[in-house]
Design a protein around this motif. Structure first.
Motif, PDB file in Angstrom:
ATOM      1  N   PHE A   1      -0.780  80.727  44.124  1.00  0.00           N
ATOM      2  CA  PHE A   1       0.133  80.877  43.000  1.00  0.00           C
ATOM      3  C   PHE A   1       0.998  79.627  42.923  1.00  0.00           C
ATOM      4  O   PHE A   1       1.651  79.253  43.896  1.00  0.00           O
ATOM      5  CB  PHE A   1       0.990  82.130  43.217  1.00  0.00           C
ATOM      6  N   GLN A   2       0.978  78.961  41.768  1.00  0.00           N
ATOM      7  CA  GLN A   2       1.774  77.756  41.576  1.00  0.00           C
ATOM      8  C   GLN A   2       2.965  78.085  40.686  1.00  0.00           C
ATOM      9  O   GLN A   2       2.853  78.142  39.461  1.00  0.00           O
ATOM     10  CB  GLN A   2       0.941  76.642  40.955  1.00  0.00           C
ATOM     11  N   PRO A   3       4.149  78.306  41.277  1.00  0.00           N
ATOM     12  CA  PRO A   3       5.313  78.747  40.504  1.00  0.00           C
ATOM     13  C   PRO A   3       5.700  77.810  39.366  1.00  0.00           C
ATOM     14  O   PRO A   3       6.129  78.265  38.304  1.00  0.00           O
ATOM     15  CB  PRO A   3       6.426  78.824  41.561  1.00  0.00           C
ATOM     16  N   SER A   4       5.546  76.493  39.568  1.00  0.00           N
ATOM     17  CA  SER A   4       5.979  75.543  38.538  1.00  0.00           C
ATOM     18  C   SER A   4       5.201  75.712  37.237  1.00  0.00           C
ATOM     19  O   SER A   4       5.754  75.524  36.144  1.00  0.00           O
ATOM     20  CB  SER A   4       5.837  74.107  39.045  1.00  0.00           C
ATOM     21  N   GLU A   5       3.908  76.072  37.328  1.00  0.00           N
ATOM     22  CA  GLU A   5       3.099  76.260  36.121  1.00  0.00           C
ATOM     23  C   GLU A   5       3.586  77.456  35.313  1.00  0.00           C
ATOM     24  O   GLU A   5       3.634  77.419  34.087  1.00  0.00           O
ATOM     25  CB  GLU A   5       1.624  76.443  36.498  1.00  0.00           C
ATOM     26  N   PHE A   6       3.938  78.542  35.998  1.00  0.00           N
ATOM     27  CA  PHE A   6       4.399  79.745  35.303  1.00  0.00           C
ATOM     28  C   PHE A   6       5.844  79.593  34.835  1.00  0.00           C
ATOM     29  O   PHE A   6       6.256  80.237  33.865  1.00  0.00           O
ATOM     30  CB  PHE A   6       4.264  80.964  36.219  1.00  0.00           C
ATOM     31  N   LEU A   7       6.617  78.752  35.520  1.00  0.00           N
ATOM     32  CA  LEU A   7       7.998  78.544  35.126  1.00  0.00           C
ATOM     33  C   LEU A   7       8.099  77.813  33.789  1.00  0.00           C
ATOM     34  O   LEU A   7       9.052  78.049  33.018  1.00  0.00           O
ATOM     35  CB  LEU A   7       8.731  77.743  36.221  1.00  0.00           C
TER      36      LEU A   7
END
Length: 408
Positions: free
Chosen positions: A144-150
């Motif tokens: 899970f890449q948080p920056s992409e969803f942020l």
């Protein structure tokens, strides 16, 4: 066969081909969505995703060969099949989000931004290191890449915050938004992810301009941004290495140089599907440098078509917003499409060697689960904010010209 049976079958067949199904008289949820959604924008996105699937199929053998160590057991279309699976998961998410009203999506985005920011803070501690950067959290079933969803949640949350200025101009909206951006920037640079930091900053400034911030302040922010990049060059090792490599040819420039040679190897019309050979030397053929694979196998004309497709999506959204009256919807939709276009521009610029390497994917073209799902959320939000009720007539702009009011 008796007359009653024949009549029943005729009625059943007519129901299947009912001309009023999803017509303007249809008041079902799906019917309203069908007439309110921007079908041209939806079609453009579908074409982009379809082309991306072809590009991943072309890049998959190179990636499979690289990561399998040349093992014949590793399926050459491994990444292609996985991309199909991610599309099958992501597209229903995009459609489901696009069917929602604006207010619930605003609340969802604020909550999503808070959750992703917390996850972003945990990445340097709990994240897995890949190619010298910690950007992913391992959830057991996948990464899970948080920056992409942020990215989409941040834009919508910022649009809501900036739209509050209409109700109370005394609120310190711009200062608060700057503080929130600073928190996100610090967390991103710890990973390190300088490219995403630049995108967040540029989108924020663009949204401030749309929100009506004073021109002098905008110019000051632009100057401050340039000073920030200069300071990053002197005090941020990642920025120093990338800029030195780009400007002076220092360090390891194999990736960007090989990407440009691969992109131009196919000429105007390419070597044909599966005919490329230079792609096997690319380090991330299926993600960061998939635009170069497109150039080698399908030609520079195909690269130009991809660029024009992104431009068409951006233009379609901005034109659609010309008669939008809701400031929140304008800011949210404009911010989302600017972010989308800026990411595409940076990726293509890296591939043609006019920008330093950023480790950034090409939207809906590059392989990746987190990227595909996050982009589907972003485009679902975009489709929702550009929906129009076909039964409502919007007020035309009234312009005063020569003392006389005319409709624009």
């Amino acid at each position: 066969m008796n007359t009653a049976t024949i009549t029943g079958r005729i009625k059943a067949s007519a129901a299947l081909v009912d001309p009023n199904r999803y017509g303007r008289s249809d008041r079902s949820a799906m019917g309203r969505w069908f007439w309110e959604i921007d079908r041209v924008l939806l079609l453009l996105l579908a074409v982009l995703i379809g082309f991306g699937l072809i590009a991943v199929a072309a890049a998959s053998p190179a990636a499979a060969h690289r990561y399998s160590g040349g093992s014949v057991r590793f399926d050459e279309l491994h990444y292609f099949y996985r991309q199909i699976a991610w599309i099958a998961i992501s597209m229903p998410v995009m459609i489901a989000i696009s069917m929602q009203p604006r207010d619930p999506l605003r609340r969802l985005s604020v909550i999503g931004a808070l959750v992703c920011t917390v996850a972003l803070a945990l990445v340097p501690v709990l994240g897995e290191e890949v190619n010298g950067a910690r950007r992913w959290l391992n959830l057991g079933v996948g990464q899970f890449q948080p920056s992409e969803f942020l990215k989409p949640f941040f834009v919508v949350s910022m649009a809501w915050l900036l739209s509050l200025r209409e109700t109370d101009k005394s609120l310190p909206i711009f200062s608060l938004s700057a503080i929130l951006l600073g928190i996100v920037a610090i967390l991103l640079m710890r990973q390190p992810d300088f490219g995403s930091t630049i995108i967040f900053g540029c989108v924020w400034i663009a949204m401030l301009a749309i929100a009506g911030l004073n021109l002098r302040i905008l110019v000051g922010l632009g100057i401050a941004g340039m000073i920030g990049v200069i300071l990053a060059y002197f005090f941020y090792d990642v920025a120093t290495a990338r800029i030195d490599g780009f400007l002076f040819g220092e360090g390891d420039n194999f990736q960007v140089e090989n990407a440009l040679r691969t992109l131009t190897a196919g000429g105007l019309f390419g070597m044909g599907p599966g005919g490329g050979t230079r792609k096997f030397g690319l380090p991330e053929a299926q993600t960061d440098y998939i635009f170069s694979v497109i150039g080698e196998e399908f030609g520079l004309i195909a690269c130009m078509a991809v660029a024009l497709l992104y431009l068409a999506i951006i233009a379609r959204v901005l034109i659609k917003l010309l008669d939008e009256e809701n400031s929140f919807a304008i800011l949210a939709a404009a911010g989302l499409v600017i972010q989308f276009g800026l990411q595409a521009l940076i990726n293509m610029a890296v591939n043609v060697q006019i920008a330093p390497s950023k480790g950034m994917t090409l939207p809906f073209i590059s392989y990746g689960g987190s990227s595909m799902l996050a982009l589907s959320i972003a485009m679902g939000l975009l489709l929702a904010f550009t929906r129009r009720n076909p039964y409502l007539t919007r007020s035309p702009y009234v312009v005063k010209w020569g003392g006389e009011s005319i409709k624009a």
